[in-house]
Scaffold this active site. Structure first.
Site, PDB file in Angstrom:
ATOM      1  N   ASP A 185       0.975  -1.242   0.142  1.00  0.00           N
ATOM      2  CA  ASP A 185      -0.026  -0.076  -0.177  1.00  0.00           C
ATOM      3  C   ASP A 185       1.007   1.308   0.100  1.00  0.00           C
ATOM      4  O   ASP A 185       1.830   1.414   0.893  1.00  0.00           O
ATOM      5  CB  ASP A 185      -0.876  -0.143   1.284  1.00  0.00           C
ATOM      6  CG  ASP A 185      -1.781   1.218   1.497  1.00  0.00           C
ATOM      7  OD1 ASP A 185      -1.857   1.979   0.543  1.00  0.00           O
ATOM      8  OD2 ASP A 185      -2.053   1.643   2.468  1.00  0.00           O
ATOM      9  N   ASN A 196      -0.064   4.521  -0.216  1.00  0.00           N
ATOM     10  CA  ASN A 196      -1.070   5.593  -0.003  1.00  0.00           C
ATOM     11  C   ASN A 196      -1.505   5.735   1.522  1.00  0.00           C
ATOM     12  O   ASN A 196      -2.393   6.636   1.945  1.00  0.00           O
ATOM     13  CB  ASN A 196      -1.948   6.319  -0.817  1.00  0.00           C
ATOM     14  CG  ASN A 196      -3.055   5.381  -1.025  1.00  0.00           C
ATOM     15  OD1 ASN A 196      -3.106   4.011  -0.484  1.00  0.00           O
ATOM     16  ND2 ASN A 196      -3.774   5.569  -1.972  1.00  0.00           N
ATOM     17  N   ASP A 249      -4.063   3.934   2.620  1.00  0.00           N
ATOM     18  CA  ASP A 249      -5.594   3.581   2.748  1.00  0.00           C
ATOM     19  C   ASP A 249      -5.641   2.151   3.414  1.00  0.00           C
ATOM     20  O   ASP A 249      -6.963   1.530   3.420  1.00  0.00           O
ATOM     21  CB  ASP A 249      -6.268   3.978   1.763  1.00  0.00           C
ATOM     22  CG  ASP A 249      -6.061   3.163   0.488  1.00  0.00           C
ATOM     23  OD1 ASP A 249      -5.016   2.220   0.749  1.00  0.00           O
ATOM     24  OD2 ASP A 249      -6.659   3.322  -0.494  1.00  0.00           O
ATOM     25  N   ASP A 286      -1.853  -1.017  -3.724  1.00  0.00           N
ATOM     26  CA  ASP A 286      -2.229  -0.373  -5.183  1.00  0.00           C
ATOM     27  C   ASP A 286      -1.038  -0.550  -6.027  1.00  0.00           C
ATOM     28  O   ASP A 286      -0.007  -1.290  -5.710  1.00  0.00           O
ATOM     29  CB  ASP A 286      -2.531   1.064  -4.720  1.00  0.00           C
ATOM     30  CG  ASP A 286      -1.497   1.618  -3.646  1.00  0.00           C
ATOM     31  OD1 ASP A 286      -0.227   1.295  -4.092  1.00  0.00           O
ATOM     32  OD2 ASP A 286      -1.667   2.212  -2.790  1.00  0.00           O
ATOM     33  N   GLU A 292      -7.210 -21.180 -16.315  1.00  0.00           N
ATOM     34  CA  GLU A 292      -7.648 -21.762 -15.034  1.00  0.00           C
ATOM     35  C   GLU A 292      -8.840 -22.862 -15.362  1.00  0.00           C
ATOM     36  O   GLU A 292      -9.845 -22.136 -15.930  1.00  0.00           O
ATOM     37  CB  GLU A 292      -8.150 -20.552 -14.021  1.00  0.00           C
ATOM     38  CG  GLU A 292      -8.695 -21.345 -12.865  1.00  0.00           C
ATOM     39  CD  GLU A 292      -9.308 -20.461 -11.770  1.00  0.00           C
ATOM     40  OE1 GLU A 292      -9.449 -20.908 -10.440  1.00  0.00           O
ATOM     41  OE2 GLU A 292     -10.046 -19.448 -12.158  1.00  0.00           O
ATOM     42  N   ASP A 348      -6.397 -18.427  -4.218  1.00  0.00           N
ATOM     43  CA  ASP A 348      -7.662 -19.209  -3.706  1.00  0.00           C
ATOM     44  C   ASP A 348      -7.184 -20.561  -3.021  1.00  0.00           C
ATOM     45  O   ASP A 348      -8.255 -21.427  -2.786  1.00  0.00           O
ATOM     46  CB  ASP A 348      -8.384 -19.949  -4.980  1.00  0.00           C
ATOM     47  CG  ASP A 348      -8.999 -18.797  -6.019  1.00  0.00           C
ATOM     48  OD1 ASP A 348      -9.500 -17.807  -5.086  1.00  0.00           O
ATOM     49  OD2 ASP A 348      -9.011 -19.043  -7.147  1.00  0.00           O
TER      50      ASP A 348
END
Length: 558
Positions: free
Chosen positions: A21, A23, A25, A29, A253, A330
């Site tokens: 991250d 920034n 938040d 990103d 997939e 997953d």
């Protein structure tokens, strides 16, 4: 020997929400990814598979796309994307986008139009049916629990969603749908991306007439959509109209894929895809009741696991190409599921698993944090989970199948997708250096000990070991192209196989237990005295014995 750059590559999967991250938040990103590209260059990988970063209401963490040609606001802007792509290319790293075209979001412009009326030009972009006897059109279950159909009062009809109610399935039988999808793919290729990982691509062609299936424990049936009647026809068309015009890496997939089907999807003639992900080796063992699908599955016995992986190794030899993986967004963390994540054995078993996988024939995929030996989060509170599949399963299995809270929490700790989605562990500062804010999902509590900063500087770390595994693949053609043969197939503790190319041989030995195990005599007899130890996860080897979770690879010539 059909050589190709993507056969020789090592792919690294980034789950952007949890990677870095920039920034504060609490959400990873694109600028965070750009910031960490040098780390990946240091590791030595060739390709980044980027989980979806497209515009999305985020019902299924970005796998519900509302605009294929825009970036999700919390990940940044298209300018941020272009900057990341350019920097990756400067460093010699390729970018493979996640292509999610079995379904869109219900907020996609196509679906917004489609649901307006039965004669809307976009109506047939999706799969609409009248109800049957006041109920759903058939008894198919969604992969995320409940019915695969949602009633829409606006036109008094149901639409099909094999996943979330907010993920309506596209109607691939409509040539206009295919044209629009191919147009979008070409747009990304022209932008300069290097490939596509195709989400649930084996489900795009539905069985004729959408017939009822045999209901399971929950009352719903499997849709039977895997490897449908026109799937190869549609992928050949995609190849003609998009893929063959660029030098791409492509992987589909393909849940429910068989060996014979895989030879079509990933045929050496290059008419469809480069390779597929198959999931036979990640599921539960035959001794599991599997009443509740994946949730009550157990690790399968090693001989069964070896047999599955070996069947794919030898079955595709010269006919198609394998993808090699133990982890992804997953799956639970590989060291927790296939290895041993206790303090004593976490690092050694993570290195053993890496050796076992990376020495096989196929393109290896490293999931973010796997190169650090990151493990399951083992959350104690249901509130800590964010994954729609996990939360829906908890609700369905506790409310309708009589599974207790404690039992269900046990399932989630072992196998929930959120185990792979906790933030990347960069250092031992607050929130593992992932964010200066509040992370969208809790950080694994072991980050002070397990983190990139500590491992990069340690020559004996899991990171340093992965670096060596990747370098060896780049330097040794036999690891990429050599033939595979399984030895001691019934051994319950050891996974032993050879790779062969001309007169070169590799003997790969892996101990999957915490006990010392004698190496079978017929194996030791094959290793000449002058064999070189190519890589091993112990500084000292014992003669004729593998130590707990030991892996070693001997190289020699015949």
């Amino acid at each position: 020997m059909n050589k190709a750059w993507w056969k020789e590559a090592v792919v690294y999967q980034i789950y952007p929400r949890s990677f870095m991250d920039s920034n504060g938040d609490g959400i990873g990103d694109l600028n965070g990814i750009t910031e960490k590209l040098e780390y990946l260059k240091e590791l030595g990988i060739d390709v980044i598979w980027l989980s979806p970063v497209y515009q999305s209401p985020n019902d299924d963490n970005g796998y519900d796309i509302s605009d294929y040609q825009a970036i999700m606001e919390e990940f940044g802007t298209m300018e941020d994307y272009d900057r990341m792509l350019a920097r990756a290319h400067e460093l010699g790293i390729k970018i493979m986008m996640d292509l999610v075209v079995n379904h869109t979001s219900d907020e996609h412009a196509w679906f917004v139009e489609s649901r307006k009326s039965v004669d809307n030009p976009y109506r047939d972009f999706y799969i609409w049916r009248k109800g049957k006897d006041g109920k759903e059109p058939n008894n198919w279950g969604s992969c995320f629990s409940g019915s695969a159909w949602k009633y829409d009062p606006q036109t008094d009809m149901y639409f099909l969603h094999l996943f979330s109610k907010k993920q309506p399935d596209l109607n691939w039988d409509n040539p206009k749908v295919r044209d629009r999808v191919f147009e979008m793919m070409n747009w990304w290729c022209e932008k300069g991306i290097d490939g596509f990982r195709m989400d649930v691509i084996s489900l795009i062609s539905k069985p004729e007439g959408l017939p009822d299936g045999i209901p399971g424990e929950t009352g719903y049936a499997d849709s039977g959509c895997a490897n449908g009647p026109h799937v190869h026809e549609y992928l050949k068309e995609m190849n003609r109209k998009v893929l063959s015009h660029y030098d791409l890496i492509t992987v589909g997939e393909a849940s429910g894929v068989t060996l014979e089907e895989a030879k079509k999807y990933a045929n050496a003639d290059g008419s469809e895809l480069n390779m597929v992900f198959q999931f036979e080796h990640t599921g539960g063992g035959p001794e599991a009741d599997n009443h509740y699908g994946k949730w009550d599955s157990h690790k399968m016995p090693l001989p069964v696991w070896k047999k599955i992986l070996s069947r794919w190794q030898t079955g595709l030899e010269g006919k198609a190409w394998n993808s090699l993986f133990l982890s992804n967004h997953d799956q639970p963390r590989s060291v927790s599921w296939f290895g041993n994540d206790s303090e004593q054995y976490r690092e050694i078993s993570a290195k053993m698993l890496g050796t076992c996988l990376h020495m096989m024939q196929g393109t290896p995929y490293v999931y973010q944090g796997e190169e650090l030996g990151m493990c399951n989060a083992y959350f104690d509170q249901l509130d800590d989970y964010r994954d729609i599949e996990s939360l829906n399963a908890y609700k369905e299995l506790t409310e309708t199948c009589g599974v207790s809270h404690e039992e269900m929490m046990g399932y989630l700790k072992r196998i929930s997708r959120d185990n792979a989605r906790t933030p990347m562990q960069w250092d031992d500062s607050a929130n593992a250096g992932f964010t200066t804010g509040t992370p969208w999902i809790k950080v694994n509590s072991n980050y002070p000990k397990v983190n990139a900063k500590q491992e990069i500087s340690d020559p004996d770390s899991v990171f340093s070991y992965y670096k060596k595994l990747i370098r060896l693949r780049h330097e040794n053609e036999i690891i990429v192209y050599g033939d595979y043969e399984l030895l001691a197939p019934e051994d319950e503790a050891l996974f032993i196989y050879t790779r062969m190319l001309g007169t070169q041989r590799l003997m790969v030995l892996c101990n999957f237990t915490e006990k010392e195990v004698a190496i079978p005599q017929e194996v030791t007899e094959q290793i000449p005295a002058d064999a070189k130890l190519l890589i091993g996860n112990y500084s000292k080897q014992k003669e004729k014995v593998l130590q707990a979770y030991e892996a070693r690879v001997h190289a020699y010539h015949l």
